[in-house]
Design a protein around this motif. Structure first.
Motif, PDB file in Angstrom:
ATOM      1  N   THR A 141      35.120  32.718  30.683  1.00  0.00           N
ATOM      2  CA  THR A 141      35.937  33.723  31.369  1.00  0.00           C
ATOM      3  C   THR A 141      36.880  33.051  32.367  1.00  0.00           C
ATOM      4  OG1 THR A 141      34.194  35.363  31.093  1.00  0.00           O
ATOM      5  CG2 THR A 141      35.891  35.823  32.756  1.00  0.00           C
ATOM      6  N   LYS A 142      38.168  33.419  32.307  1.00  0.00           N
ATOM      7  CA  LYS A 142      39.198  32.757  33.110  1.00  0.00           C
ATOM      8  C   LYS A 142      39.921  33.747  34.019  1.00  0.00           C
ATOM      9  CE  LYS A 142      38.797  28.603  31.203  1.00  0.00           C
ATOM     10  NZ  LYS A 142      37.644  28.867  30.326  1.00  0.00           N
ATOM     11  N   VAL A 143      40.282  33.245  35.201  1.00  0.00           N
ATOM     12  CA  VAL A 143      41.148  33.959  36.137  1.00  0.00           C
ATOM     13  C   VAL A 143      42.470  33.202  36.178  1.00  0.00           C
ATOM     14  CG1 VAL A 143      41.538  34.589  38.542  1.00  0.00           C
ATOM     15  CG2 VAL A 143      39.276  34.896  37.530  1.00  0.00           C
ATOM     16  N   THR A 144      43.566  33.911  35.875  1.00  0.00           N
ATOM     17  CA  THR A 144      44.885  33.288  35.784  1.00  0.00           C
ATOM     18  C   THR A 144      45.850  33.940  36.761  1.00  0.00           C
ATOM     19  OG1 THR A 144      44.502  32.878  33.414  1.00  0.00           O
ATOM     20  CG2 THR A 144      46.778  32.723  34.211  1.00  0.00           C
ATOM     21  N   PRO A 145      46.556  33.136  37.574  1.00  0.00           N
ATOM     22  CA  PRO A 145      47.570  33.719  38.461  1.00  0.00           C
ATOM     23  C   PRO A 145      48.619  34.475  37.649  1.00  0.00           C
ATOM     24  CG  PRO A 145      47.122  31.438  39.071  1.00  0.00           C
ATOM     25  CD  PRO A 145      46.438  31.666  37.760  1.00  0.00           C
ATOM     26  N   PHE A 150      46.266  38.336  39.979  1.00  0.00           N
ATOM     27  CA  PHE A 150      45.677  37.526  38.913  1.00  0.00           C
ATOM     28  C   PHE A 150      45.322  38.420  37.738  1.00  0.00           C
ATOM     29  CE2 PHE A 150      44.710  35.768  43.031  1.00  0.00           C
ATOM     30  CZ  PHE A 150      44.968  34.409  42.902  1.00  0.00           C
ATOM     31  N   ARG A 151      45.049  37.793  36.600  1.00  0.00           N
ATOM     32  CA  ARG A 151      44.514  38.494  35.455  1.00  0.00           C
ATOM     33  C   ARG A 151      43.196  37.832  35.061  1.00  0.00           C
ATOM     34  NH1 ARG A 151      47.815  38.482  30.246  1.00  0.00           N
ATOM     35  NH2 ARG A 151      45.759  38.608  29.247  1.00  0.00           N
ATOM     36  N   VAL A 152      42.306  38.619  34.454  1.00  0.00           N
ATOM     37  CA  VAL A 152      40.993  38.117  34.036  1.00  0.00           C
ATOM     38  C   VAL A 152      40.841  38.356  32.541  1.00  0.00           C
ATOM     39  CG1 VAL A 152      38.495  38.301  34.335  1.00  0.00           C
ATOM     40  CG2 VAL A 152      40.006  38.589  36.309  1.00  0.00           C
ATOM     41  N   ALA A 172      33.739  33.489  37.050  1.00  0.00           N
ATOM     42  CA  ALA A 172      34.764  32.934  36.173  1.00  0.00           C
ATOM     43  C   ALA A 172      35.225  31.592  36.729  1.00  0.00           C
ATOM     44  CB  ALA A 172      35.945  33.903  36.066  1.00  0.00           C
ATOM     45  N   VAL A 173      36.181  30.988  36.048  1.00  0.00           N
ATOM     46  CA  VAL A 173      36.846  29.793  36.567  1.00  0.00           C
ATOM     47  C   VAL A 173      38.346  30.043  36.546  1.00  0.00           C
ATOM     48  CG1 VAL A 173      35.039  28.179  35.883  1.00  0.00           C
ATOM     49  CG2 VAL A 173      36.884  28.706  34.285  1.00  0.00           C
ATOM     50  N   ARG A 174      39.054  29.421  37.469  1.00  0.00           N
ATOM     51  CA  ARG A 174      40.501  29.537  37.499  1.00  0.00           C
ATOM     52  C   ARG A 174      41.096  28.699  36.372  1.00  0.00           C
ATOM     53  NH1 ARG A 174      43.249  30.450  43.214  1.00  0.00           N
ATOM     54  NH2 ARG A 174      45.025  29.994  41.839  1.00  0.00           N
ATOM     55  N   SER A 175      42.087  29.266  35.687  1.00  0.00           N
ATOM     56  CA  SER A 175      42.718  28.546  34.582  1.00  0.00           C
ATOM     57  C   SER A 175      43.631  27.437  35.076  1.00  0.00           C
ATOM     58  CB  SER A 175      43.527  29.524  33.718  1.00  0.00           C
ATOM     59  OG  SER A 175      44.574  30.111  34.485  1.00  0.00           O
ATOM     60  N   ASP A 176      44.094  27.542  36.344  1.00  0.00           N
ATOM     61  CA  ASP A 176      45.054  26.562  36.837  1.00  0.00           C
ATOM     62  C   ASP A 176      44.406  25.316  37.426  1.00  0.00           C
ATOM     63  OD1 ASP A 176      44.041  28.093  38.870  1.00  0.00           O
ATOM     64  OD2 ASP A 176      45.928  28.334  39.949  1.00  0.00           O
ATOM     65  N   THR A 212      34.009  43.400  28.447  1.00  0.00           N
ATOM     66  CA  THR A 212      35.124  42.603  27.964  1.00  0.00           C
ATOM     67  C   THR A 212      36.326  42.768  28.888  1.00  0.00           C
ATOM     68  OG1 THR A 212      34.368  42.931  25.686  1.00  0.00           O
ATOM     69  CG2 THR A 212      36.619  42.139  25.989  1.00  0.00           C
ATOM     70  N   PHE A 213      36.937  41.644  29.251  1.00  0.00           N
ATOM     71  CA  PHE A 213      38.136  41.640  30.076  1.00  0.00           C
ATOM     72  C   PHE A 213      39.306  41.128  29.232  1.00  0.00           C
ATOM     73  CE2 PHE A 213      34.486  40.606  32.823  1.00  0.00           C
ATOM     74  CZ  PHE A 213      34.552  41.636  33.751  1.00  0.00           C
ATOM     75  N   LYS A 214      40.357  41.920  29.129  1.00  0.00           N
ATOM     76  CA  LYS A 214      41.561  41.519  28.409  1.00  0.00           C
ATOM     77  C   LYS A 214      42.771  41.809  29.281  1.00  0.00           C
ATOM     78  CE  LYS A 214      39.654  42.315  23.768  1.00  0.00           C
ATOM     79  NZ  LYS A 214      39.806  43.070  22.487  1.00  0.00           N
ATOM     80  N   GLY A 215      43.164  40.800  30.053  1.00  0.00           N
ATOM     81  CA  GLY A 215      44.290  40.969  30.960  1.00  0.00           C
ATOM     82  C   GLY A 215      44.011  41.947  32.081  1.00  0.00           C
ATOM     83  N   ALA A 216      42.751  42.057  32.511  1.00  0.00           N
ATOM     84  CA  ALA A 216      42.389  42.970  33.599  1.00  0.00           C
ATOM     85  C   ALA A 216      42.988  42.482  34.917  1.00  0.00           C
ATOM     86  CB  ALA A 216      40.880  43.072  33.717  1.00  0.00           C
ATOM     87  N   ALA A 217      43.503  43.417  35.700  1.00  0.00           N
ATOM     88  CA  ALA A 217      44.177  43.057  36.949  1.00  0.00           C
ATOM     89  C   ALA A 217      43.177  42.781  38.059  1.00  0.00           C
ATOM     90  CB  ALA A 217      45.115  44.176  37.364  1.00  0.00           C
ATOM     91  N   LEU A 218      43.449  41.728  38.814  1.00  0.00           N
ATOM     92  CA  LEU A 218      42.614  41.334  39.947  1.00  0.00           C
ATOM     93  C   LEU A 218      43.498  41.147  41.166  1.00  0.00           C
ATOM     94  CD1 LEU A 218      39.930  40.235  41.205  1.00  0.00           C
ATOM     95  CD2 LEU A 218      40.626  37.982  40.367  1.00  0.00           C
ATOM     96  N   GLU A 219      43.224  41.914  42.222  1.00  0.00           N
ATOM     97  CA  GLU A 219      43.968  41.756  43.468  1.00  0.00           C
ATOM     98  C   GLU A 219      43.493  40.503  44.200  1.00  0.00           C
ATOM     99  OE1 GLU A 219      46.485  43.707  44.270  1.00  0.00           O
ATOM    100  OE2 GLU A 219      46.148  44.916  42.458  1.00  0.00           O
ATOM    101  N   ALA A 220      44.355  39.959  45.038  1.00  0.00           N
ATOM    102  CA  ALA A 220      44.024  38.726  45.759  1.00  0.00           C
ATOM    103  C   ALA A 220      42.780  38.886  46.616  1.00  0.00           C
ATOM    104  CB  ALA A 220      45.214  38.284  46.612  1.00  0.00           C
TER     105      ALA A 220
END
Length: 409
Positions: A141-145, A150-152, A172-176, A212-220
């Motif tokens: 599972t990835k967190v992407t800026p 972010f998106r999850v 999760a882990v950050r993708s960056d 399941t997370f598909k481009g789920a929005a994550l606030e800072a």
């Protein structure tokens, strides 16, 4: 500015007797339909709503934010009472209570926004584990800026409580940069799918299953570095399961005792009296009662150790905090081993107080053992027993954080 000045300070504790009196009628209301819900696989949406409205889900939230400000000892005492009414609900709320605890030890500026939400009755679910081909030590599972936030993306299983929740607490882990993080996402948004596909033979109504997370929005504000997670989290998670085990045993004793008292039939090769006066039957119930009480006592004693870890988390004495966390981890493991053994024996041996009719599925007496057995299989206690022995013999510190995954032969 010290850590104490920027964190949430323990307030004057509420009266435990008053809390028990406040919630006892609600627990009894929940207990009344527990067997039917289990037989018909009715998820306890309504019952969890009652608990939210009554303020139970905000027991540890400070009074200033709408909670009760209870200590961990008080909280787990009450949690056992709830588990005696329905073990499923306690485990369904496990992730929520853990996130409340985490935000309690966070710096005030970071924790307050969440504690205000929890004080109003909002709850969180858990989505940490991954199954399938994920390798040991790996997180898919990835967190992407993305934009201002972010998106999850990813898939979790054993997502206990997410189906009931307003928020989802996921690992999760950050993708960056590959950094491990905790992401707290709003549950009812596009891009999140929550399934009740748990197929275990026990704890069937915990809302455990696939998320399941598909481009789920994550606030800072919902992105938290994993290394800041509250240190006694593994002890805490285990204590919730210890409460489940204790509650299952206590409920089984109460249920069987009532059926023995009402039983009219007797065996010619028994004592020749009705069951409620048969000394061997009474011995069975009495022994199980002692086991259930011992499981409860072990859990509450371990909760006291967790209380000390909470207190040291608010101070600036690292040595004291290290010692408190070690003590809390060991105490929760001791309670796990004891509560599992005692609860499983109690929920099985109690059948000796009744006859073949006890196997009637309408009575649901098997659910106490099934639920206890399922809870006991979490965080495998064979490893906890080894860790306890290693500490006793060699002084080895317990393992605080662990993962599960596939290994190459």
């Amino acid at each position: 500015m010290t850590k104490q000045e920027t964190s949430f300070q323990p307030a004057t504790l509420p009266d435990l007797a008053a809390l028990k009196a406040r919630f006892a009628p609600l627990f009894e209301r929940i207990r009344e339909g527990a067997n039917q819900r289990e037989r018909e696989r009715q998820l306890p949406f309504e019952q969890i709503k009652w608990l939210k409205e009554a303020g139970f889900t905000a027991l540890r939230v400070p009074v200033e934010f709408g909670g009760s400000g209870a200590s961990l000892e008080q909280f787990f005492d009450l949690l056992i009472d709830l588990a005696a009414a329905d073990t499923n609900i306690v485990q369904a709320l496990r992730g929520h209570f853990a996130l409340v605890e985490d935000r309690l030890v966070a710096p005030r500026a970071e924790g307050e926004v969440w504690l205000r939400r929890f004080g109003k009755g909002e709850i969180a679910g858990n989505a940490w584990s991954e199954i399938g081909k994920v390798k040991l030590g790996e997180t898919i599972t990835k967190v992407t800026p993305e934009g201002e936030g972010f998106r999850v993306d990813g898939e979790k299983y054993y997502s206990t409580g997410t189906i009931f929740a307003d928020w989802i607490d996921t690992y999760a882990v950050r993708s960056d940069n590959g950094a491990p993080v905790v992401a707290i996402l709003r549950a009812d948004q596009p891009g999140i799918d929550r399934l009740d596909d748990w197929t275990g033979f026990g704890q069937k109504l915990t809302g455990t299953g696939t998320t399941t997370f598909k481009g789920a929005a994550l606030e800072a504000e919902g992105l938290v570095p994993f290394e800041t997670r509250f240190r006694y989290q593994t002890a805490y998670y285990q204590l919730v399961l210890d409460a489940v085990l204790s509650g299952a045993a206590l409920a089984a004793v109460q249920d069987v005792a009532g059926k023995v008292a009402a039983r009219k039939r007797a065996f010619s090769h028994g004592s020749g009296t009705v069951a409620r006066q048969d000394p061997q039957v009474l011995q069975v119930v009495g022994r199980a009662r002692a086991f259930a009480s011992a499981a409860r006592a072990a859990t509450i004693e371990a909760a006291r150790a967790a209380d000390r870890a909470y207190e040291t988390s608010l101070a600036d004495d690292k040595a004291a905090d290290d010692a408190a966390n070690i003590a809390a981890e060991l105490a929760s493991a001791e309670a796990q081993v004891a509560a599992a053994e005692l609860a499983l024996r109690a929920t099985s041996d109690l059948f000796n107080a009744l006859s073949a009719s006890a196997a009637d599925t309408a009575l649901g007496l098997d659910r106490y053992w099934r639920n206890a057995r399922t809870a006991a299989n979490h965080n495998p206690l064979i490893y906890k027993e080894r860790i306890l022995g290693d500490h006793a013999v060699n002084g080895t510190e317990p393992v605080f954080i662990w993962q599960i995954g596939a290994v190459e032969n």
